[in-house]
Motif scaffolding. Structure first.
Motif, mmCIF file in Angstrom:
data_model
loop_
_atom_site.group_PDB
_atom_site.id
_atom_site.type_symbol
_atom_site.label_atom_id
_atom_site.label_comp_id
_atom_site.label_asym_id
_atom_site.label_seq_id
_atom_site.Cartn_x
_atom_site.Cartn_y
_atom_site.Cartn_z
ATOM 1 N N THR A 90 1.134 -1.164 0.079
ATOM 2 C CA THR A 90 -0.085 -0.011 0.003
ATOM 3 C C THR A 90 0.784 1.326 -0.204
ATOM 4 O OG1 THR A 90 -0.035 -0.103 2.420
ATOM 5 C CG2 THR A 90 -1.911 -1.089 1.187
ATOM 6 N N GLU A 91 2.007 1.206 0.484
ATOM 7 C CA GLU A 91 3.191 2.387 0.329
ATOM 8 C C GLU A 91 3.148 2.918 -1.114
ATOM 9 O OE1 GLU A 91 4.713 3.665 3.031
ATOM 10 O OE2 GLU A 91 3.533 2.432 4.087
ATOM 11 N N LEU A 92 3.047 2.172 -2.183
ATOM 12 C CA LEU A 92 3.105 2.768 -3.388
ATOM 13 C C LEU A 92 1.741 3.723 -3.720
ATOM 14 C CD1 LEU A 92 4.322 3.108 -6.416
ATOM 15 C CD2 LEU A 92 3.195 1.067 -6.949
ATOM 16 N N ALA A 93 0.548 3.053 -3.460
ATOM 17 C CA ALA A 93 -0.551 4.018 -3.199
ATOM 18 C C ALA A 93 -0.667 5.257 -2.569
ATOM 19 C CB ALA A 93 -1.900 3.150 -3.116
ATOM 20 N N ASP A 94 -0.066 5.158 -1.497
ATOM 21 C CA ASP A 94 0.060 6.149 -0.422
ATOM 22 C C ASP A 94 1.087 7.395 -1.161
ATOM 23 O OD1 ASP A 94 -1.706 5.259 1.299
ATOM 24 O OD2 ASP A 94 0.026 4.326 2.467
ATOM 25 N N ASN A 95 1.962 6.875 -1.845
ATOM 26 C CA ASN A 95 3.190 7.870 -2.478
ATOM 27 C C ASN A 95 2.968 8.070 -3.951
ATOM 28 O OD1 ASN A 95 4.781 8.585 0.148
ATOM 29 N ND2 ASN A 95 4.183 6.238 0.350
ATOM 30 N N TYR A 96 2.136 7.489 -4.640
ATOM 31 C CA TYR A 96 2.098 7.304 -6.207
ATOM 32 C C TYR A 96 2.350 8.772 -6.735
ATOM 33 C CZ TYR A 96 -2.628 9.218 -7.164
ATOM 34 O OH TYR A 96 -3.840 9.757 -7.547
ATOM 35 N N GLY A 97 1.943 9.957 -6.237
ATOM 36 C CA GLY A 97 2.157 11.217 -6.973
ATOM 37 C C GLY A 97 3.536 11.502 -6.795
ATOM 38 N N LEU A 105 2.635 -0.691 -13.524
ATOM 39 C CA LEU A 105 1.238 -0.424 -13.753
ATOM 40 C C LEU A 105 0.800 -1.743 -12.721
ATOM 41 C CD1 LEU A 105 -1.295 0.806 -15.050
ATOM 42 C CD2 LEU A 105 -0.993 -0.738 -16.791
ATOM 43 N N PHE A 106 0.981 -2.954 -13.079
ATOM 44 C CA PHE A 106 0.312 -3.759 -11.928
ATOM 45 C C PHE A 106 0.468 -3.670 -10.646
ATOM 46 C CE2 PHE A 106 0.428 -7.838 -9.847
ATOM 47 C CZ PHE A 106 -0.903 -8.307 -9.876
ATOM 48 N N PHE A 107 1.598 -3.283 -10.474
ATOM 49 C CA PHE A 107 2.136 -2.907 -8.987
ATOM 50 C C PHE A 107 1.237 -1.705 -8.401
ATOM 51 C CE2 PHE A 107 6.281 -1.798 -6.377
ATOM 52 C CZ PHE A 107 5.494 -2.097 -5.200
ATOM 53 N N LEU A 108 1.045 -0.727 -9.426
ATOM 54 C CA LEU A 108 0.397 0.224 -8.819
ATOM 55 C C LEU A 108 -1.185 -0.232 -8.580
ATOM 56 C CD1 LEU A 108 -0.218 3.212 -7.888
ATOM 57 C CD2 LEU A 108 -0.307 3.807 -10.375
ATOM 58 N N ALA A 168 -5.604 -1.662 -4.693
ATOM 59 C CA ALA A 168 -6.712 -2.643 -4.274
ATOM 60 C C ALA A 168 -6.510 -2.763 -2.736
ATOM 61 C CB ALA A 168 -6.594 -3.943 -5.147
ATOM 62 N N ALA A 169 -5.268 -2.893 -2.438
ATOM 63 C CA ALA A 169 -4.786 -3.276 -1.110
ATOM 64 C C ALA A 169 -5.155 -2.165 -0.332
ATOM 65 C CB ALA A 169 -3.149 -3.808 -0.951
ATOM 66 N N LYS A 170 -5.100 -0.996 -0.821
ATOM 67 C CA LYS A 170 -5.507 0.181 -0.033
ATOM 68 C C LYS A 170 -6.751 0.285 0.358
ATOM 69 C CE LYS A 170 -4.331 4.070 1.977
ATOM 70 N NZ LYS A 170 -3.534 4.121 3.447
ATOM 71 N N GLN A 171 -7.469 0.056 -0.817
ATOM 72 C CA GLN A 171 -9.169 0.084 -0.803
ATOM 73 C C GLN A 171 -9.500 -1.148 0.246
ATOM 74 O OE1 GLN A 171 -11.607 -1.755 -3.745
ATOM 75 N NE2 GLN A 171 -12.322 0.303 -4.148
ATOM 76 N N LEU A 197 -8.848 0.448 3.968
ATOM 77 C CA LEU A 197 -9.637 1.427 4.067
ATOM 78 C C LEU A 197 -11.150 0.991 4.337
ATOM 79 C CD1 LEU A 197 -8.408 4.328 1.838
ATOM 80 C CD2 LEU A 197 -8.141 4.192 4.492
ATOM 81 N N TYR A 198 -11.633 0.180 3.490
ATOM 82 C CA TYR A 198 -13.065 -0.115 3.693
ATOM 83 C C TYR A 198 -13.410 -1.667 3.940
ATOM 84 C CZ TYR A 198 -13.209 4.243 1.078
ATOM 85 O OH TYR A 198 -12.793 5.509 0.884
ATOM 86 N N GLY A 199 -12.363 -2.509 4.139
ATOM 87 C CA GLY A 199 -12.638 -3.884 4.379
ATOM 88 C C GLY A 199 -13.279 -4.839 3.233
ATOM 89 N N THR A 200 -13.032 -4.205 2.216
ATOM 90 C CA THR A 200 -13.689 -4.978 0.830
ATOM 91 C C THR A 200 -12.962 -4.270 -0.413
ATOM 92 O OG1 THR A 200 -15.789 -5.657 -0.186
ATOM 93 C CG2 THR A 200 -15.397 -3.280 0.358
ATOM 94 N N VAL A 201 -13.161 -4.994 -1.532
ATOM 95 C CA VAL A 201 -12.375 -4.679 -2.601
ATOM 96 C C VAL A 201 -13.690 -4.663 -3.754
ATOM 97 C CG1 VAL A 201 -10.622 -5.486 -4.555
ATOM 98 C CG2 VAL A 201 -10.180 -5.814 -2.261
#
Length: 297
Positions: free
Chosen positions: A170-177, A243-246, A251-254, A257-261
């Protein structure tokens, strides 16, 4: 055919057509560049500018408009230009804050690239001969195709890091910018380095003499370190795996946060996995493609 092509080039020059040029190549051969593609240097400059700025616009839309397109209407460009000025200022300000290339973002991206280089050298694969390369005296270069095993190793390493807590995906989603900005900087530096290396090593291929256009199109046909072919390596490994990594990171970040994908997210993860997997499996088909034996890098 060669005589006809040279004749066309001479005719174009007599008519003052600067889009048709001829360049002296290594080993005493000449090759014609009949037409500057993409609108020449002006088109190249436009594509460079657009490809850099559109990334940050899409980032802005994702971060601050839930993925919807943002900005004033097109008509307001003429009726209320101040709205556009304010909007652009807001995008720039937010990008400067949230997409700043932090040290941590550099660590993420460079660790990923270094891992891909190591896997390219270490993993088993098959050797494939490319087409004869005229600028190399019709030599057929050999390519070690081990993207598939590198892909499997990459997945196992990423999964083990995530499960063990060494590094959460999830670190990639948190820092993707910030990581996106690092990728842009590295891409620009690599382009400049390849241009300079080709000039120093006298490996220029199909140069026009227009610096911006040549930088954009590339002038190095086969940049290599030993048997390690940089162009072949970059063809499907860095971009598609990242791209797949991101996507899997999102998905892992979702889920975090929400307990579901959601089903749309599952669809995107599946689609990107299948495409990336297909690219890695078909790497042995790449050495005989136009990208490798003709297009510069």
């Amino acid at each position: 055919m060669a005589v006809t092509t040279r004749s066309r080039s001479r005719d174009a020059k007599r008519k003052g057509d600067t889009s048709s040029v001829k360049s002296q190549q290594p080993h005493g051969r000449e090759k014609d560049v009949d037409v500057m593609e993409f609108g020449g240097s002006i088109g190249a400059a436009g594509i460079i500018l657009f490809s850099h700025t559109i990334l940050y616009y899409f980032w802005y839309c994702l971060e601050f408009n839930e993925g919807g397109l943002s900005g004033p209407g097109l008509a307001s460009l003429f009726t209320a230009p101040r709205e556009w000025k304010d909007f652009i200022s807001d995008v720039v300000a937010k990008a400067a804050t949230h997409c700043y290339p932090t040290l941590y973002a550099w660590k993420i991206y460079l660790t990923y690239v270094t891992l891909e280089v190591l896997l390219a050298f270490m993993m088993p694969g098959i050797w494939i001969k490319g087409y004869p390369v005229p600028s190399e005296g019709n030599q057929r270069l050999s390519y070690l195709c081990n993207a598939l095993w590198s892909w499997y190793a990459f997945l196992l390493i990423g999964l083990s890091f995530h499960i063990s807590g060494v590094w959460r995906v999830t670190e990639l989603a948190d820092n993707y910018g910030a990581v996106m900005t690092v990728a842009v900087i590295v891409g620009n530096l690599v382009s400049i380095m390849m241009y300079v290396a080709a000039r120093i090593q006298k490996r220029e291929n199909r140069m026009t003499g227009n610096f911006l256009y040549d930088l954009f199109m590339g002038i190095y046909l086969n940049p290599r370190i030993g048997y390690f072919d940089l162009k072949m390596w970059a063809e499907i490994r860095i971009s598609w795996k990242l791209l797949f990594f991101l996507t899997i990171s999102a998905a892992a970040k979702q889920y975090e946060l929400y307990g579901t994908v959601t089903w749309p997210m599952i669809f995107m993860v599946t689609a990107h996995f299948l495409y990336t997997n297909a690219c890695q499996k078909g790497e042995e088909c790449i050495p005989t493609t136009w990208d490798i034996f003709y297009e510069n890098w």
